[in-house]
Every structure is written in structure tokens, then in C-alpha cells.
Design a protein around this motif. Structure first.
Motif, short mmCIF file in Angstrom:
data_model
loop_
_atom_site.label_atom_id
_atom_site.label_comp_id
_atom_site.label_asym_id
_atom_site.label_seq_id
_atom_site.Cartn_x
_atom_site.Cartn_y
_atom_site.Cartn_z
N ILE A 107 0.55 40.39 73.84
CA ILE A 107 -0.41 39.51 72.71
C ILE A 107 0.18 39.52 71.12
CG2 ILE A 107 -2.40 40.26 71.57
CD1 ILE A 107 -3.45 39.42 74.57
N LEU B 255 -6.45 33.70 67.78
CA LEU B 255 -5.88 35.30 68.31
C LEU B 255 -5.58 35.95 66.25
CD1 LEU B 255 -5.57 37.91 69.79
CD2 LEU B 255 -3.03 37.01 70.63
N ALA C 122 -3.48 41.69 65.90
CA ALA C 122 -2.89 42.85 67.20
C ALA C 122 -2.88 44.48 66.26
CB ALA C 122 -1.24 42.59 67.86
N TYR D 292 -6.60 47.08 74.99
CA TYR D 292 -5.71 46.55 75.91
C TYR D 292 -5.70 46.64 76.89
CZ TYR D 292 -3.15 45.85 71.41
OH TYR D 292 -2.83 45.75 70.12
#
Length: 89
Positions: free
Chosen positions: A14, A40, A43, A66
């Protein structure tokens, strides 16, 4: 221990896709599946954030863990112009 290693691998996958367009397929239960396209954005150690633009020119942020990817609740497909789509699962 094996599950922890898988989560670390998912997080690294990711993190490589930050600022890329992704397609999210989220299972909301009772045969309800939501498909959204977004970018995105970030993270973090326990979750990732996707910015979704809708047809009304407004954006919102959604976050998933996750573990959601590991359990199959969320599927993330990375869209790239130069490469074919990559599915993270």
C-alpha cells in the motif's frame, strides 16, 4: 507470527501506491458491495486513507485497516497508465 508478516507485506504494498488512483471494492455485508475510485492519500501503521471524489465535485476520505484487506472485506486495485491493474490482496 505468519499473520503479522502478511500484514507487514500488505502495508508495504500500500505504501508503494501512495498518490496513485485505486479502485476500492468494499463488502458492506448483506450482499452489499460498494465500488469506488479514488486516490490513495496516506498510509499509517494501522490504516490507510483514500480520497474519493464523487459526481457532485465534493470529496471525502475513507479509511480502512490492513486487516480489512487480509480478511477480504476490502479489495484494492491500483490503476496505472503504464502498467496493467495490480490487485492488492
Amino acid at each position: 507470527m505468519l499473520e503479522k508478516d502478511i500484514l507487514i507485506r500488505i502495508r508495504k504494498d500500500i505504501e508503494k501506491c501512495i498518490d496513485k488512483t485505486v479502485i476500492l471494492r468494499a463488502n458492506k455485508g448483506r450482499k452489499k458491495t460498494i465500488v469506488r475510485e479514488g486516490i490513495l492519500e496516506a498510509a499509517y501503521p494501522n490504516l490507510f486513507v483514500v480520497r474519493i471524489n464523487n459526481e457532485y465535485d465534493s470529496s471525502r476520505k475513507v479509511s480502512y485497516t490492513y486487516t480489512d484487506i487480509l480478511t477480504g472485506t476490502v479489495e484494492v486495485t491500483v490503476c496505472s497508465q503504464t502498467q496493467p491493474q495490480v490487485k492488492i490482496s
